[in-house]
Write a protein that holds these residues in place. Sequence first.
Motif, PDB file in Angstrom:
ATOM      1  N   ILE B 110      -5.035  10.279  -7.618  1.00 29.50           N
ATOM      2  CA  ILE B 110      -6.109   9.297  -7.652  1.00 29.50           C
ATOM      3  C   ILE B 110      -5.787   7.803  -7.061  1.00 29.50           C
ATOM      4  N   LYS B 111      -6.368   7.305  -6.270  1.00 31.07           N
ATOM      5  CA  LYS B 111      -5.731   6.026  -5.166  1.00 31.07           C
ATOM      6  C   LYS B 111      -6.592   4.848  -6.109  1.00 31.07           C
ATOM      7  N   HIS B 112      -7.704   4.517  -6.584  1.00 29.46           N
ATOM      8  CA  HIS B 112      -7.522   3.565  -6.927  1.00 29.46           C
ATOM      9  C   HIS B 112      -8.561   3.355  -7.830  1.00 29.46           C
ATOM     10  N   LEU B 113      -8.209   3.913  -9.234  1.00 32.70           N
ATOM     11  CA  LEU B 113      -8.807   3.752 -10.629  1.00 32.70           C
ATOM     12  C   LEU B 113     -10.207   3.052 -10.534  1.00 32.70           C
ATOM     13  N   ASP B 114     -10.703   2.028 -10.291  1.00 33.95           N
ATOM     14  CA  ASP B 114     -11.289   0.895 -10.397  1.00 33.95           C
ATOM     15  C   ASP B 114     -12.731   1.660  -9.585  1.00 33.95           C
ATOM     16  N   LYS B 115     -12.817   2.573  -9.285  1.00 27.32           N
ATOM     17  CA  LYS B 115     -13.223   3.341  -8.045  1.00 27.32           C
ATOM     18  C   LYS B 115     -14.024   4.210  -9.091  1.00 27.32           C
TER      19      LYS B 115
END
Lengths: 168, 180
Positions: B110-115
């Motif tokens: 995954i690229k953006h953990l905060d999503k």
Amino acid sequence: MNDLKQKIEMAFDSIDINIPEDNRMIINISKDGVISILSYLKNAGYEHLALISCVDLINENEFELVYIVSAYMKRDDEFHDREKQNIIIKTRISRKKTRFMTVINIFENAEPYEREIYELFGINFQGHPRLKPLFLEIEYEMPPFRKNFDTRKFVDDMFGNIPEIEGH
Amino acid sequence: MDRNKLIKWIKTPAKMGNKYSLHAVYFCTGCGIIEIPPTITTRWDAERFGVTPAATPRQANLFLITGYVSLKTLKSIIRTYEQMPEPKYTVGFGSCPINGGMYWDSYNTIKHLDKYIPVDGWIAGCMPRPEAIFIAVTHLWKMIDNDMADGYKKYRNNYDQYRANQEKVLGSLDWPPLFK
């Protein structure tokens, strides 16, 4: 190593063996001969299947399967030459008809390797008792290690559409 | 005890308690976990800052995501995060959780953990040194003081969006929603 080479050449016809360096032998064989040469080597004392790997040769429209066998150290106080030798068996299968036979009957530890190759390259090993995904969490349209799997397009489709969290 | 902080202790004891006893979950992902053993043991001794590893997520309130997150790891991260009691703080570690890092075109990362889960702070670098963890911890103290480390509240308030994003990448999840 040369003795073994001569023995194999006598036992099998249409086989290509070369020894690129000490203690390493590469055997190129057609796909029908893999089972017989693996069982021949097992009887000759090479009882350890170290790895099964797969190479996607997209330009030649073929997959190359690589088997590496070696020998265990014996405890009979006698040093065997084969104990530091690696034997690499290579075979080619067509990229269109991705079917091959399993070698579990000879080497039981081939099971996870074949499952992995099934999952990542999509090669169907006939006779494998439980050919189901091993590592991956989700299903992919195409096995992801194939060379024509477009990773960037997949990443854009899959992760590009996920929205940011709005709000506090 | 630092005498200057006495007033703070009397005014907001819970906040001060949270600050100085950050219990980190034992959760290993990616290459950053290699930095954790020297951090918690004698060389850098994280207990000077009150950071100590906790046995289970139910006893922890600090979650260090130490490296790239594959889809399978994301599933366990969500499970672990939802088990932790509030207040809980998350710190992303290294460049991979921020935007994918060197795995920016990987099919399985995954690229953006905060999503997917709220992240209170990021430590940049590949890999960050153990000193960077302490800088992050002291920053986290300031954020807790100023009520800025409110990721768990954000998770509660925007749970629908988080759950939708999680289901978008992982398909259906095996457990019911945490909040209704």
